[in-house]
Design a protein around this motif. Structure first.
Motif, mmCIF file in Angstrom:
data_model
loop_
_atom_site.group_PDB
_atom_site.id
_atom_site.type_symbol
_atom_site.label_atom_id
_atom_site.label_comp_id
_atom_site.label_asym_id
_atom_site.label_seq_id
_atom_site.Cartn_x
_atom_site.Cartn_y
_atom_site.Cartn_z
ATOM 1 N N ARG A 137 0.859 -1.185 0.000
ATOM 2 C CA ARG A 137 0.000 0.000 0.000
ATOM 3 C C ARG A 137 0.892 1.230 0.000
ATOM 4 O O ARG A 137 1.698 1.425 0.904
ATOM 5 C CB ARG A 137 -0.909 0.013 1.227
ATOM 6 C CG ARG A 137 -1.936 1.157 1.227
ATOM 7 C CD ARG A 137 -2.796 1.099 2.479
ATOM 8 N NE ARG A 137 -3.891 2.051 2.437
ATOM 9 C CZ ARG A 137 -4.767 2.228 3.423
ATOM 10 N NH1 ARG A 137 -4.664 1.495 4.531
ATOM 11 N NH2 ARG A 137 -5.744 3.119 3.314
ATOM 12 N N SER A 141 -2.790 3.858 -2.855
ATOM 13 C CA SER A 141 -3.259 2.761 -3.700
ATOM 14 C C SER A 141 -2.615 1.457 -3.245
ATOM 15 O O SER A 141 -1.786 1.438 -2.337
ATOM 16 C CB SER A 141 -2.935 3.028 -5.169
ATOM 17 O OG SER A 141 -3.535 2.046 -6.000
ATOM 18 N N TYR A 142 -3.017 0.364 -3.897
ATOM 19 C CA TYR A 142 -2.481 -0.958 -3.585
ATOM 20 C C TYR A 142 -1.860 -1.567 -4.839
ATOM 21 O O TYR A 142 -2.309 -1.306 -5.973
ATOM 22 C CB TYR A 142 -3.587 -1.893 -3.101
ATOM 23 C CG TYR A 142 -3.991 -1.698 -1.661
ATOM 24 C CD1 TYR A 142 -3.394 -2.439 -0.639
ATOM 25 C CD2 TYR A 142 -4.966 -0.773 -1.313
ATOM 26 C CE1 TYR A 142 -3.770 -2.270 0.688
ATOM 27 C CE2 TYR A 142 -5.347 -0.589 0.005
ATOM 28 C CZ TYR A 142 -4.737 -1.343 1.006
ATOM 29 O OH TYR A 142 -5.114 -1.164 2.316
ATOM 30 N N THR A 143 -0.851 -2.388 -4.618
ATOM 31 C CA THR A 143 -0.308 -3.233 -5.674
ATOM 32 C C THR A 143 -0.072 -4.627 -5.080
ATOM 33 O O THR A 143 0.090 -4.767 -3.863
ATOM 34 C CB THR A 143 1.029 -2.700 -6.236
ATOM 35 O OG1 THR A 143 1.981 -2.590 -5.174
ATOM 36 C CG2 THR A 143 0.837 -1.347 -6.899
ATOM 37 N N GLY A 180 -4.124 -4.753 -11.573
ATOM 38 C CA GLY A 180 -4.792 -3.481 -11.340
ATOM 39 C C GLY A 180 -6.286 -3.569 -11.591
ATOM 40 O O GLY A 180 -7.101 -3.026 -10.821
ATOM 41 N N ASN A 184 -9.363 -3.142 -8.673
ATOM 42 C CA ASN A 184 -10.491 -2.226 -8.814
ATOM 43 C C ASN A 184 -11.819 -2.970 -8.746
ATOM 44 O O ASN A 184 -12.784 -2.506 -8.122
ATOM 45 C CB ASN A 184 -10.381 -1.466 -10.134
ATOM 46 C CG ASN A 184 -9.244 -0.451 -10.132
ATOM 47 O OD1 ASN A 184 -8.797 -0.012 -9.077
ATOM 48 N ND2 ASN A 184 -8.758 -0.091 -11.306
ATOM 49 N N ASP A 248 -9.377 3.097 -1.099
ATOM 50 C CA ASP A 248 -8.356 3.842 -1.861
ATOM 51 C C ASP A 248 -8.513 3.614 -3.361
ATOM 52 O O ASP A 248 -8.133 4.452 -4.169
ATOM 53 C CB ASP A 248 -6.945 3.399 -1.454
ATOM 54 C CG ASP A 248 -6.578 3.836 -0.050
ATOM 55 O OD1 ASP A 248 -7.326 4.636 0.547
ATOM 56 O OD2 ASP A 248 -5.534 3.363 0.459
ATOM 57 N N LEU A 249 -9.047 2.454 -3.698
ATOM 58 C CA LEU A 249 -9.134 2.057 -5.103
ATOM 59 C C LEU A 249 -10.423 2.530 -5.766
ATOM 60 O O LEU A 249 -10.516 2.513 -7.000
ATOM 61 C CB LEU A 249 -9.036 0.541 -5.220
ATOM 62 C CG LEU A 249 -7.734 -0.087 -4.725
ATOM 63 C CD1 LEU A 249 -7.926 -1.571 -4.471
ATOM 64 C CD2 LEU A 249 -6.622 0.149 -5.722
ATOM 65 N N ARG A 252 -10.372 5.106 -8.461
ATOM 66 C CA ARG A 252 -9.723 4.674 -9.697
ATOM 67 C C ARG A 252 -10.571 3.679 -10.473
ATOM 68 O O ARG A 252 -10.201 3.230 -11.543
ATOM 69 C CB ARG A 252 -8.379 4.022 -9.381
ATOM 70 C CG ARG A 252 -7.380 4.987 -8.774
ATOM 71 C CD ARG A 252 -6.152 4.251 -8.235
ATOM 72 N NE ARG A 252 -5.109 5.163 -7.842
ATOM 73 C CZ ARG A 252 -5.123 5.842 -6.702
ATOM 74 N NH1 ARG A 252 -6.121 5.681 -5.852
ATOM 75 N NH2 ARG A 252 -4.125 6.662 -6.407
ATOM 76 N N SER A 253 -11.715 3.315 -9.903
ATOM 77 C CA SER A 253 -12.549 2.299 -10.524
ATOM 78 C C SER A 253 -13.601 2.941 -11.412
ATOM 79 O O SER A 253 -14.197 3.950 -11.028
ATOM 80 C CB SER A 253 -13.239 1.441 -9.459
ATOM 81 O OG SER A 253 -12.286 0.832 -8.631
#
Length: 255
Positions: A137, A141-143, A180, A184, A248-249, A252-253
């Motif tokens: 994190r 965002s997350y990866t 990614g 989302n 957080d996502l 971006r969705s």
């Protein structure tokens, strides 16, 4: 030509599609190689053998067998047409693959077993989980990334081949867009299917159970240890994500 191809096709199967296991029939290649390479061009759209291409793409479904992520859009010659023209239109030698993996694999022919690419039709991959996930994190965002764990594969030679191939196709880079997209999607599903019906209350244990159940569903659909299932379980075990970090996502969705 057909009569001579039959034992060559059998030798391919008996040699597990590895170039080092197949004895070259040089006179055959000289006599028929150009014709067979020309025949492969008939698998292009609008040509006589296009049906073969469409059926092989259908076999792969929507997952490249090399990286497990991107959609397969090309046909790869597991043993390249040069120097193996005799297998140019042999269905067992034609593998639906995504463009980047096809490019990274290039004309690999398996000069030794250790360097031979995994054959998706012949090699038997154990139904075990062989990836260790890392959830990060940062920057709002997350990866998620994955590390191959060779100790999970009982056959040391097979483990070495898998590790070499995953490095060559740059597995994490190949999966990056898919990861990614899945992040989302999961964030939206958690919000709409779990939190909103719960009156907007973020129930961490409920979200964790949802993600574990999602992993079970993915493995039932694909196989044990599929990267999407591993990712879903890793997120289920990430307290920050399940306690609200998934939001957080949401920005971006797509809606």
């Amino acid at each position: 030509m057909e009569d001579k191809l039959r034992p060559l096709y059998l030798s391919y199967f008996m040699g597990a599609g590895a170039g080092c296991n197949i004895t070259a029939d040089k006179p055959f290649r000289v006599k028929y190689g150009a014709k067979l390479r020309a025949a492969y061009k008939k698998t292009y759209e609008g040509k006589q053998l296009y049906w073969l291409r469409t059926e092989l793409l259908a076999v792969a479904g929507n997952r490249c067998p090399s990286c497990g992520g991107a959609r397969p859009v090309t046909l790869d010659h597991h043993l390249a047409q040069t120097p193996f023209p005799e297998f140019a239109i042999f269905p067992l030698n034609l593998v639906a693959m995504c463009g980047p993996c096809n490019q990274h694999k290039s004309a690999s022919t398996g000069k030794t077993i250790a360097t031979a690419f995994i054959h998706p039709y012949i090699d038997q991959i154990p139904t075990v989980s062989f990836f260790a996930p890392t959830v990060t994190r940062a920057n709002g965002s997350y990866t998620v990334s994955f590390t191959f764990t060779p100790a999970a594969i009982p056959d040391a030679m097979l483990a070495g081949r898998m590790e070499r191939q995953l490095k060559r196709v740059d597995f994490n880079k190949a999966l990056l867009p898919e990861v990614g997209e899945l992040l989302n999607e999961l964030a939206l599903r958690i919000e709409r299917e779990i939190v909103q019906p719960n009156g907007g209350v973020i129930d961490q244990p409920l979200i964790e159970a949802y993600l574990h159940a999602n992993a079970d569903r993915i493995e039932e659909q694909h196989r044990v240890g599929f990267w999407q299932a591993i990712m879903s379980r890793a997120l289920a075990n990430e307290a920050g994500f399940c306690s609200g970090g998934y939001r957080d996502l949401l920005a971006r969705s797509p809606t």
